[in-house]
Design a protein around this motif. Structure first.
Motif, PDB file in Angstrom:
ATOM      1  N   VAL A 111       8.389  78.471  64.099  1.00  0.00           N
ATOM      2  CA  VAL A 111       9.168  77.898  62.998  1.00  0.00           C
ATOM      3  C   VAL A 111       8.584  76.568  62.534  1.00  0.00           C
ATOM      4  O   VAL A 111       8.245  76.401  61.354  1.00  0.00           O
ATOM      5  N   VAL A 112       8.459  75.603  63.444  1.00  0.00           N
ATOM      6  CA  VAL A 112       8.016  74.261  63.054  1.00  0.00           C
ATOM      7  C   VAL A 112       6.569  74.265  62.574  1.00  0.00           C
ATOM      8  O   VAL A 112       6.257  73.763  61.476  1.00  0.00           O
ATOM      9  N   ASN A 113       5.673  74.825  63.375  1.00  0.00           N
ATOM     10  CA  ASN A 113       4.262  74.859  62.967  1.00  0.00           C
ATOM     11  C   ASN A 113       4.051  75.628  61.655  1.00  0.00           C
ATOM     12  O   ASN A 113       3.302  75.163  60.778  1.00  0.00           O
ATOM     13  N   PRO A 114       4.684  76.806  61.477  1.00  0.00           N
ATOM     14  CA  PRO A 114       4.542  77.476  60.181  1.00  0.00           C
ATOM     15  C   PRO A 114       5.052  76.635  59.012  1.00  0.00           C
ATOM     16  O   PRO A 114       4.459  76.667  57.922  1.00  0.00           O
ATOM     17  N   LEU A 136      -2.177  66.072  61.070  1.00  0.00           N
ATOM     18  CA  LEU A 136      -1.424  67.250  61.476  1.00  0.00           C
ATOM     19  C   LEU A 136      -1.122  67.221  62.975  1.00  0.00           C
ATOM     20  O   LEU A 136      -0.020  67.614  63.401  1.00  0.00           O
ATOM     21  N   TYR A 137      -2.087  66.777  63.785  1.00  0.00           N
ATOM     22  CA  TYR A 137      -1.858  66.659  65.224  1.00  0.00           C
ATOM     23  C   TYR A 137      -0.673  65.733  65.510  1.00  0.00           C
ATOM     24  O   TYR A 137       0.206  66.048  66.319  1.00  0.00           O
ATOM     25  N   VAL A 138      -0.664  64.573  64.849  1.00  0.00           N
ATOM     26  CA  VAL A 138       0.405  63.599  65.078  1.00  0.00           C
ATOM     27  C   VAL A 138       1.752  64.169  64.622  1.00  0.00           C
ATOM     28  O   VAL A 138       2.759  64.093  65.340  1.00  0.00           O
ATOM     29  N   ALA A 139       1.780  64.753  63.424  1.00  0.00           N
ATOM     30  CA  ALA A 139       3.029  65.309  62.889  1.00  0.00           C
ATOM     31  C   ALA A 139       3.558  66.414  63.793  1.00  0.00           C
ATOM     32  O   ALA A 139       4.765  66.483  64.080  1.00  0.00           O
ATOM     33  N   GLY A 140       2.678  67.294  64.258  1.00  0.00           N
ATOM     34  CA  GLY A 140       3.105  68.400  65.113  1.00  0.00           C
ATOM     35  C   GLY A 140       3.651  67.929  66.452  1.00  0.00           C
ATOM     36  O   GLY A 140       4.656  68.459  66.948  1.00  0.00           O
ATOM     37  N   THR A 141       3.007  66.910  67.052  1.00  0.00           N
ATOM     38  CA  THR A 141       3.456  66.409  68.355  1.00  0.00           C
ATOM     39  C   THR A 141       4.808  65.717  68.250  1.00  0.00           C
ATOM     40  O   THR A 141       5.710  65.936  69.075  1.00  0.00           O
ATOM     41  N   VAL A 142       4.985  64.876  67.231  1.00  0.00           N
ATOM     42  CA  VAL A 142       6.266  64.183  67.049  1.00  0.00           C
ATOM     43  C   VAL A 142       7.383  65.187  66.743  1.00  0.00           C
ATOM     44  O   VAL A 142       8.495  65.084  67.270  1.00  0.00           O
ATOM     45  N   ALA A 143       7.093  66.181  65.905  1.00  0.00           N
ATOM     46  CA  ALA A 143       8.095  67.198  65.580  1.00  0.00           C
ATOM     47  C   ALA A 143       8.493  67.980  66.828  1.00  0.00           C
ATOM     48  O   ALA A 143       9.674  68.302  67.030  1.00  0.00           O
ATOM     49  N   ALA A 144       7.530  68.281  67.689  1.00  0.00           N
ATOM     50  CA  ALA A 144       7.835  69.009  68.923  1.00  0.00           C
ATOM     51  C   ALA A 144       8.716  68.180  69.845  1.00  0.00           C
ATOM     52  O   ALA A 144       9.663  68.704  70.462  1.00  0.00           O
ATOM     53  N   PHE A 167      10.140  78.092  69.426  1.00  0.00           N
ATOM     54  CA  PHE A 167      10.641  77.612  68.131  1.00  0.00           C
ATOM     55  C   PHE A 167       9.580  76.799  67.404  1.00  0.00           C
ATOM     56  O   PHE A 167       9.378  76.958  66.192  1.00  0.00           O
ATOM     57  N   VAL A 168       8.889  75.934  68.127  1.00  0.00           N
ATOM     58  CA  VAL A 168       7.825  75.131  67.507  1.00  0.00           C
ATOM     59  C   VAL A 168       6.692  76.039  67.028  1.00  0.00           C
ATOM     60  O   VAL A 168       6.165  75.876  65.921  1.00  0.00           O
ATOM     61  N   LEU A 200      17.104  75.828  82.497  1.00  0.00           N
ATOM     62  CA  LEU A 200      16.087  74.837  82.122  1.00  0.00           C
ATOM     63  C   LEU A 200      14.874  75.518  81.507  1.00  0.00           C
ATOM     64  O   LEU A 200      14.334  75.063  80.484  1.00  0.00           O
ATOM     65  N   LEU A 201      14.457  76.623  82.116  1.00  0.00           N
ATOM     66  CA  LEU A 201      13.315  77.370  81.575  1.00  0.00           C
ATOM     67  C   LEU A 201      13.619  77.913  80.189  1.00  0.00           C
ATOM     68  O   LEU A 201      12.765  77.899  79.299  1.00  0.00           O
ATOM     69  N   ALA A 202      14.855  78.382  80.002  1.00  0.00           N
ATOM     70  CA  ALA A 202      15.229  78.922  78.698  1.00  0.00           C
ATOM     71  C   ALA A 202      15.153  77.848  77.621  1.00  0.00           C
ATOM     72  O   ALA A 202      14.674  78.102  76.505  1.00  0.00           O
ATOM     73  N   VAL A 203      15.593  76.638  77.937  1.00  0.00           N
ATOM     74  CA  VAL A 203      15.515  75.540  76.967  1.00  0.00           C
ATOM     75  C   VAL A 203      14.057  75.179  76.687  1.00  0.00           C
ATOM     76  O   VAL A 203      13.641  75.037  75.529  1.00  0.00           O
TER      77      VAL A 203
END
Length: 403
Positions: free
Chosen positions: A229-232, A84-92, A225-226, A215-218
């Motif tokens: 959305v992504v983590n859930p 899960l750590y690997v999947a979450g980091t790559v997805a981010a 978002f991660v 830049l901060l907004a991005v």
């Protein structure tokens, strides 16, 4: 007599509520009475110093005790947590690349002062990891080298599995004692955060950040978002149930304190306490949480990819799809090599910039920009990193119980 009602209120009120109150008081103090912030900042410095002092000892003792008392054949969820750590980091990292492509940022590079020496290649990052693993254990504890602490704790824990029951029981008692000390320190979090917030707002304010609003907004948008959305989605894929109660709990209980401490290492005790309240297996979370503070760096992967692409866009460099995908991988590897302290991911930006032929002088200017916006960027990054440690550990443990 006055302290008695105050103590009763402290015992009745949740720690999160107390932290929010401390946050609001700190902001108000910085606005109304900025001259007093240096004195109040002392509370924040003492709180962070206490967490950083006890965290290495806690990790060492907890991991060693957990492994030495592990019974052969008893299942743990360490492997699923790592996946899960690997999947979450790559997805981010992928989210950071996509967002930077859709909403490109440009920088005004003025070569602000920076500190530290960035690594020159991925091999350097990996070599540093190996060197940290075999570092002197006493020096690792003194310097908060968590990779070395984990390595020695695992090695000694495995060796002590053959010790007599009295020795292993003594280790377990020691882990409980250190955990109790941590709980005492955590109770002081509202005062510590009051000092940290007051000092931050008094020193930086909002004007220093306005020039880098896009830049901060991005950056912050990617991290939110991660987190939401992504983590859930990852949690739902594993548990097949509504992930948001667990996600929001981790963000509230772990993310808020991590936001202000700006250190994954300093937030380790808070995550361990949350795992205990969730009723997770101690043998799993006592290893997974400190390991996550070292290698689970989704926020760092976002920072590295977004700032590197901002430098490329500023210089007019076209980034093709293969280069973008390679950046995702490099950012993920670099994020794992980021230290668990404030600003640890920024010095790895020059390595990612080298993929696009950006020279080190320009890349270090980008690092300087990172330090300027670090008041919000690094705080949000740490909140994402640290809360995700608990989220993925809990997910793996719940999946194991469900199976």
């Amino acid at each position: 007599m006055i302290l008695s009602p105050l103590m009763r209120w402290v015992q009745r009120t949740s720690l999160v509520t107390q932290i929010v109150i401390g946050l609001l008081v700190g902001v108000a103090l910085a606005i109304v009475w900025p001259a007093a912030t240096p004195s109040v900042a002392f509370l924040g410095n003492v709180f962070i110093a206490a967490l950083k002092a006890i965290a290495p000892v806690l990790v060492f003792v907890l991991v060693m005790a957990a492994i030495s008392n592990h019974r052969p054949g008893e299942a743990t969820a360490i492997r699923p947590v790592l996946l899960l750590y690997v999947a979450g980091t790559v997805a981010a990292a992928l989210v950071g690349v996509v967002a930077s492509t859709w909403f490109p940022s440009t920088l005004v590079l003025q070569a602000p002062a920076t500190s530290g020496t960035p690594p020159g290649a991925v091999s350097e990052v990996l070599l540093n990891v190996v060197n940290n693993i075999v570092a002197n254990p006493v020096r690792s504890l003194m310097e908060a080298n968590y990779i070395g602490i984990l390595a020695w704790a695992v090695a000694l824990g495995v060796a002590l599995r053959h010790a007599n029951a009295t020795t292993r029981a003594a280790l377990q008692d020691a882990s409980h004692a250190v955990t109790q000390v941590i709980l005492w320190v955590i109770r002081c979090a509202p005062l510590g955060i009051l000092g940290l917030v007051a000092a931050t707002f008094a020193e930086a304010g909002a004007q220093a950040l306005w020039g880098y609003a896009h830049l901060l907004a991005v950056l912050l948008g990617c991290m939110v978002f991660v987190a939401l959305v992504v983590n859930p989605l990852i949690v739902f894929a594993v548990l097949r149930r509504n992930p948001y109660p667990l996600v929001l709990l981790c963000l509230r209980e772990s993310g808020i304190t991590a936001f202000f401490t700006r250190s994954s290492a300093a937030n380790i005790p808070i995550n361990l306490a949350l795992c205990q309240r969730l009723g997770l297996e101690e043998e799993t979370y006592s290893v997974a949480i400190p390991l996550g503070a070292t290698i689970n760096m989704a926020g760092a992967a976002i920072t590295i990819s977004v700032l590197s692409l901002a430098a490329a866009h500023t210089l007019g460099i076209t980034v093709d799809l293969p280069s973008a995908l390679l950046l995702c991988i490099v950012a993920s590897v670099c994020a794992c090599g980021a230290s668990g302290v404030a600003g640890g991911s920024l010095l790895l930006i020059p390595l990612a910039c080298s993929l696009f032929g950006i020279d080190n002088d320009v890349a270090m200017q980008v690092v300087g920009v990172g330090f300027i916006i670090g008041v919000l960027q690094d705080s949000t990054e740490t909140a994402l990193n640290s809360s995700t440690d608990v989220l993925f550990t809990a997910t793996a443990c719940m999946a194991q119980d469900k199976g």
